[in-house]
Structure formats: C-alpha cells, structure tokens
Write a protein that holds these residues in place. Structure first.
Motif, PDB file in Angstrom:
ATOM      1  N   LEU A  85       0.783 -39.968  38.404  1.00  0.00           N
ATOM      2  CA  LEU A  85       0.170 -38.904  39.192  1.00  0.00           C
ATOM      3  C   LEU A  85       0.840 -38.843  40.565  1.00  0.00           C
ATOM      4  O   LEU A  85       1.332 -39.863  41.068  1.00  0.00           O
ATOM      5  CB  LEU A  85      -1.316 -39.194  39.427  1.00  0.00           C
ATOM      6  CG  LEU A  85      -2.354 -38.788  38.393  1.00  0.00           C
ATOM      7  CD1 LEU A  85      -3.711 -39.351  38.801  1.00  0.00           C
ATOM      8  CD2 LEU A  85      -2.433 -37.274  38.260  1.00  0.00           C
ATOM      9  N   PRO A  86       0.807 -37.665  41.217  1.00  0.00           N
ATOM     10  CA  PRO A  86       1.146 -37.633  42.636  1.00  0.00           C
ATOM     11  C   PRO A  86       0.013 -38.281  43.436  1.00  0.00           C
ATOM     12  O   PRO A  86      -1.163 -38.018  43.162  1.00  0.00           O
ATOM     13  CB  PRO A  86       1.258 -36.140  42.956  1.00  0.00           C
ATOM     14  CG  PRO A  86       1.158 -35.414  41.661  1.00  0.00           C
ATOM     15  CD  PRO A  86       0.504 -36.332  40.687  1.00  0.00           C
ATOM     16  N   LEU A  87       0.368 -39.110  44.388  1.00  0.00           N
ATOM     17  CA  LEU A  87      -0.617 -39.867  45.160  1.00  0.00           C
ATOM     18  C   LEU A  87      -0.596 -39.441  46.618  1.00  0.00           C
ATOM     19  O   LEU A  87       0.466 -39.298  47.234  1.00  0.00           O
ATOM     20  CB  LEU A  87      -0.297 -41.362  45.060  1.00  0.00           C
ATOM     21  CG  LEU A  87      -1.063 -42.302  45.989  1.00  0.00           C
ATOM     22  CD1 LEU A  87      -2.550 -42.335  45.645  1.00  0.00           C
ATOM     23  CD2 LEU A  87      -0.462 -43.713  45.922  1.00  0.00           C
ATOM     24  N   ARG A  88      -1.800 -39.288  47.210  1.00  0.00           N
ATOM     25  CA  ARG A  88      -1.931 -38.992  48.630  1.00  0.00           C
ATOM     26  C   ARG A  88      -2.272 -40.271  49.390  1.00  0.00           C
ATOM     27  O   ARG A  88      -3.259 -40.939  49.082  1.00  0.00           O
ATOM     28  CB  ARG A  88      -3.032 -37.965  48.872  1.00  0.00           C
ATOM     29  CG  ARG A  88      -3.240 -37.628  50.357  1.00  0.00           C
ATOM     30  CD  ARG A  88      -4.496 -36.827  50.588  1.00  0.00           C
ATOM     31  NE  ARG A  88      -4.417 -35.474  50.033  1.00  0.00           N
ATOM     32  CZ  ARG A  88      -5.081 -35.058  48.957  1.00  0.00           C
ATOM     33  NH1 ARG A  88      -5.870 -35.907  48.292  1.00  0.00           N
ATOM     34  NH2 ARG A  88      -4.970 -33.821  48.527  1.00  0.00           N
ATOM     35  N   LEU A  89      -1.454 -40.619  50.372  1.00  0.00           N
ATOM     36  CA  LEU A  89      -1.755 -41.704  51.303  1.00  0.00           C
ATOM     37  C   LEU A  89      -1.581 -41.163  52.715  1.00  0.00           C
ATOM     38  O   LEU A  89      -0.587 -40.478  53.007  1.00  0.00           O
ATOM     39  CB  LEU A  89      -0.834 -42.903  51.080  1.00  0.00           C
ATOM     40  CG  LEU A  89      -1.034 -43.713  49.785  1.00  0.00           C
ATOM     41  CD1 LEU A  89      -0.014 -44.854  49.725  1.00  0.00           C
ATOM     42  CD2 LEU A  89      -2.445 -44.261  49.679  1.00  0.00           C
ATOM     43  N   SER A  90      -2.521 -41.470  53.588  1.00  0.00           N
ATOM     44  CA  SER A  90      -2.533 -40.894  54.931  1.00  0.00           C
ATOM     45  C   SER A  90      -1.296 -41.258  55.743  1.00  0.00           C
ATOM     46  O   SER A  90      -0.913 -40.537  56.671  1.00  0.00           O
ATOM     47  CB  SER A  90      -3.787 -41.341  55.683  1.00  0.00           C
ATOM     48  OG  SER A  90      -3.836 -42.758  55.783  1.00  0.00           O
ATOM     49  N   SER A  91      -0.654 -42.367  55.401  1.00  0.00           N
ATOM     50  CA  SER A  91       0.504 -42.823  56.169  1.00  0.00           C
ATOM     51  C   SER A  91       1.808 -42.128  55.769  1.00  0.00           C
ATOM     52  O   SER A  91       2.860 -42.387  56.354  1.00  0.00           O
ATOM     53  CB  SER A  91       0.666 -44.339  56.013  1.00  0.00           C
ATOM     54  OG  SER A  91       0.695 -44.707  54.649  1.00  0.00           O
ATOM     55  N   PHE A  92       1.739 -41.235  54.773  1.00  0.00           N
ATOM     56  CA  PHE A  92       2.926 -40.515  54.326  1.00  0.00           C
ATOM     57  C   PHE A  92       2.701 -39.012  54.469  1.00  0.00           C
ATOM     58  O   PHE A  92       1.628 -38.493  54.169  1.00  0.00           O
ATOM     59  CB  PHE A  92       3.248 -40.853  52.862  1.00  0.00           C
ATOM     60  CG  PHE A  92       3.714 -42.259  52.660  1.00  0.00           C
ATOM     61  CD1 PHE A  92       5.066 -42.575  52.677  1.00  0.00           C
ATOM     62  CD2 PHE A  92       2.802 -43.287  52.454  1.00  0.00           C
ATOM     63  CE1 PHE A  92       5.499 -43.871  52.491  1.00  0.00           C
ATOM     64  CE2 PHE A  92       3.225 -44.601  52.258  1.00  0.00           C
ATOM     65  CZ  PHE A  92       4.580 -44.892  52.285  1.00  0.00           C
ATOM     66  N   GLU A  93       3.739 -38.314  54.890  1.00  0.00           N
ATOM     67  CA  GLU A  93       3.631 -36.878  55.123  1.00  0.00           C
ATOM     68  C   GLU A  93       3.450 -36.104  53.816  1.00  0.00           C
ATOM     69  O   GLU A  93       2.684 -35.136  53.763  1.00  0.00           O
ATOM     70  CB  GLU A  93       4.888 -36.389  55.848  1.00  0.00           C
ATOM     71  CG  GLU A  93       4.914 -34.889  56.100  1.00  0.00           C
ATOM     72  CD  GLU A  93       6.232 -34.433  56.704  1.00  0.00           C
ATOM     73  OE1 GLU A  93       6.394 -33.216  56.906  1.00  0.00           O
ATOM     74  OE2 GLU A  93       7.096 -35.296  56.958  1.00  0.00           O
ATOM     75  N   LYS A  94       4.151 -36.515  52.765  1.00  0.00           N
ATOM     76  CA  LYS A  94       4.137 -35.795  51.498  1.00  0.00           C
ATOM     77  C   LYS A  94       3.553 -36.689  50.408  1.00  0.00           C
ATOM     78  O   LYS A  94       3.428 -37.906  50.579  1.00  0.00           O
ATOM     79  CB  LYS A  94       5.557 -35.371  51.124  1.00  0.00           C
ATOM     80  CG  LYS A  94       6.204 -34.447  52.141  1.00  0.00           C
ATOM     81  CD  LYS A  94       7.660 -34.194  51.792  1.00  0.00           C
ATOM     82  CE  LYS A  94       8.345 -33.367  52.871  1.00  0.00           C
ATOM     83  NZ  LYS A  94       9.783 -33.183  52.589  1.00  0.00           N
ATOM     84  N   PRO A  95       3.199 -36.099  49.247  1.00  0.00           N
ATOM     85  CA  PRO A  95       2.710 -36.929  48.137  1.00  0.00           C
ATOM     86  C   PRO A  95       3.757 -37.953  47.710  1.00  0.00           C
ATOM     87  O   PRO A  95       4.966 -37.763  47.901  1.00  0.00           O
ATOM     88  CB  PRO A  95       2.463 -35.903  47.024  1.00  0.00           C
ATOM     89  CG  PRO A  95       2.268 -34.601  47.722  1.00  0.00           C
ATOM     90  CD  PRO A  95       3.161 -34.660  48.932  1.00  0.00           C
TER      91      PRO A  95
END
Length: 262
Positions: A85-95
């Motif tokens: 899956l594409p993952l969202r982490l606040s420390s990265f700008e993009k998935p």
C-alpha cells in the motif's frame, strides 16, 4: 523443528479498487493456509495496484482500519502476510511505497521502499527499509522492486544474516530476463535463498510478466509459476533441500464480491 513453508502470491489486481483487491488477498490467504504457508508475500502495491498517479488518493496511515480484515484473518490462519500500500507518514512530504507486515498475532510492521525507479519521485518519497523478519527459524529480508536493482541492498541483507530475500515486484516481459538473472545471481553470490512475488496481470499500464519464482542458496530455480494470472507459488525446505510447486487460486467474480460486502 518443522519445515518452513513460504509462498509468493502472484495476483492480478484491479486498478485502485482496494475493496475488490482486499477480497482477493483474503482468498489467497485462505488458499495458502491449505498448504501450511507461514509467510505469504504479495507483489509491490498489491492492494491498490501499481498506480502512482492514484497514490495520493489511496494513501493509508500505518494503523489504517482498512487492514483490519487481513489482521483478523492472519490470526485465524496463523500466517504472516506481506501486502502493499502507499503509506502516509508525517515526516515525509509524499506517500511511501510500503510493504505492510501483518504478523500471525495481528500486529503490524512496515517496510518502506528505499530506492525509487526513475519517475517514481514525482509521486513518492524514498523510505528507509525495515527490520528482518524471523519466521520458522528463518531470518527474512524484504525488498520492494527497485531496491534489488542496487547490489548493496541484498548485500546488506546478507550481512545482517538474512537467509531469505523476499522481493515484492512489478516486472514486465521486457525486464524479466535481466531482473530474474539478477535475483538468481544474488542467491548464488550471497548463499541466500530468494523469493520473488510478481504481479499477475496488467497494472499501471504495465503488462506484468508473472512467472514468480524461488531460487535456493545455490541459485537453482526450484519453482516458478507458468506465466500470469492468480497463482500461488509454495516452497518448503525438508532435509536441507527446497521443494516447490504452483497452484491456481480460485477468484470470486466481482458481482459476488459486491454481494458479500453488502
């Protein structure tokens, strides 16, 4: 000590249709359990398809409730399952392109793709990898597609003590001869078995080659699927020798999936 049983889930997914793909994943898990599989590895971005342009719309948090049915089933069938899956982490700008590791107890781990293909940087950030898995007395390193194009990636896995290199990929017909030889050579050079789970149908405009495969520590191809489609490649080690076979996975028609979700 029981013999380890691992499998590659070569699946033909529907572009951006997470619900249908989720049902397909569960069918693979149930089918794999019939063969005693302890680790089931799906291809790169298996739950969404390899659809970079859709990643921002489909991105999930690490604790996404979307995975709850898979977590529950993993506990029921006592199987560690690696899904994409594409993952969202606040420390990265993009998935991030992520492999979610659903453990036998339902807990979650994650591996993020470290090396991006040319053009993926438009949609994704590069990740930081992840820890080795320990399943059936075997140390396992994960890899996501372009990761294995960098020789230092499998080399680092070997230095960490990995005995199995599990690669979730999207490889087309044109790239298959080169990439399969590369993985085979890693197995031979590092004395580390390699399991490759490829997509089984078209995704993201690419026609996947299928032909998921397993190479033993000597670089011998023990088993591979024949072409594309929904296929399960099962390998096990008995008396220090690997054995493998493929089996087709029956697929619930889309109309029936919709009825099941109501």
């Amino acid at each position: 000590m029981s013999a380890p049983v691992f499998a590659a889930a070569q699946c033909a997914v529907r572009a951006g249709d997470i619900n249908s793909n989720l049902m397909l994943h569960m069918e693979f898990m149930r089918h794999a359990r019939e063969h005693g599989v302890e680790l089931l590895v799906f291809p790169e971005l298996s739950l969404t398809g390899y659809e970079p342009a859709l990643a921002e719309a489909l991105v999930q948090d690490i604790d996404s409730p979307l995975l709850d049915p898979l977590r529950q089933l993993a506990q029921e069938v006592s199987m560690t399952t690696v899904v994409g899956l594409p993952l969202r982490l606040s420390s990265f700008e993009k998935p991030l392109i992520a492999a979610f590791v659903i453990h036998q107890d339902g807990s979650l781990g994650v591996y993020t793709k470290q090396h991006l293909h040319l053009g993926e940087e438009q949609y994704f950030s590069a990740g930081g990898g992840g820890d080795l898995l320990h399943i059936a007395d075997t140390r396992i390193a994960l890899s996501l597609c372009a990761d294995f194009s960098q020789p230092e990636h499998p080399s680092h896995a070997s230095e960490q003590g990995a005995q199995l290199y599990a690669a979730s990929v999207l490889i087309g017909e044109t790239g298959y001869p080169h990439d399969s030889v590369l993985l085979q050579n890693y197995a031979r050079h590092h004395g580390m078995a390699v399991l490759m789970a490829n997509h089984g149908g078209e995704t993201g405009g690419w026609s996947a080659a299928g032909r998921s495969a397993f190479w033993d520590e000597r670089g011998r191809c023990v088993a591979a699927t024949q072409g594309t489609g929904n296929r399960l490649l099962v390998v096990s080690k008995r008396q220090n020798n690997w054995h493998g076979f493929e089996t087709s996975v029956p697929v619930v028609p889309v109309a029936q999936q919709s009825a099941l979700r109501r």
